[in-house]
Design a protein around this motif. Sequence first.
Motif, short mmCIF file in Angstrom:
data_model
loop_
_atom_site.label_atom_id
_atom_site.label_comp_id
_atom_site.label_asym_id
_atom_site.label_seq_id
_atom_site.Cartn_x
_atom_site.Cartn_y
_atom_site.Cartn_z
N ARG A 143 0.83 -1.22 0.00
CA ARG A 143 0.00 0.00 0.00
C ARG A 143 0.86 1.26 0.00
O ARG A 143 0.47 2.29 -0.54
CB ARG A 143 -0.94 0.01 1.20
N GLY A 172 3.51 1.61 -1.59
CA GLY A 172 4.18 1.73 -2.88
C GLY A 172 5.47 0.95 -3.01
O GLY A 172 6.20 1.11 -3.99
N GLU A 211 7.65 -2.64 -3.40
CA GLU A 211 7.50 -3.95 -4.02
C GLU A 211 8.11 -4.98 -3.08
O GLU A 211 9.19 -4.76 -2.53
CB GLU A 211 8.20 -3.99 -5.37
N GLY A 270 11.90 -0.04 -3.46
CA GLY A 270 11.09 1.16 -3.58
C GLY A 270 11.61 2.03 -4.70
O GLY A 270 12.51 1.63 -5.45
N PRO A 271 11.07 3.23 -4.80
CA PRO A 271 11.50 4.14 -5.86
C PRO A 271 12.96 4.55 -5.69
O PRO A 271 13.54 4.42 -4.61
CB PRO A 271 10.56 5.34 -5.72
N ILE A 275 8.69 7.36 2.12
CA ILE A 275 7.63 6.68 1.38
C ILE A 275 6.53 6.25 2.32
O ILE A 275 5.34 6.40 2.04
CB ILE A 275 8.20 5.46 0.64
#
Length: 122
Positions: free
Chosen positions: A23, A25, A27, A63-64, A119
């Motif tokens: 949720r 964001g 993975e 993550g990003p 995040i």
Amino acid sequence: MERVVDLDQAAAVIDERAAGWLRAGLEVGRMTWRDEAAPWPQRFETDRAIVRDPDSVGVLITGPADTELSVVLFRGGWADVDFLAGLDDAGTLPAFGIESAAAFGNRLDQWVPRVFGEILAT
């Protein structure tokens, strides 16, 4: 290796937290298992059913901006924890003295915000 932590219970702890990570964001990769009873070199398996005598369970969370957290918990009560949170923020995190699946969950609750803090706050 001494059996301090029940790795199936630890896997359940990962599963319990994975929905929240998704949720946020992040993975969450498939869990990997290593079978102490397997011949050397031991392979990492993603199917728990084929691992007779697990001595580790691991997960990779990403993550990003290429942020990532790799955690491999060993039944002896320690983990290999590596992270990349930024260009100048990477390394390993202390991970010893883990005496139960609940204690492992408490550590995850510290490690994940350490790596993906911004995040998780959004």
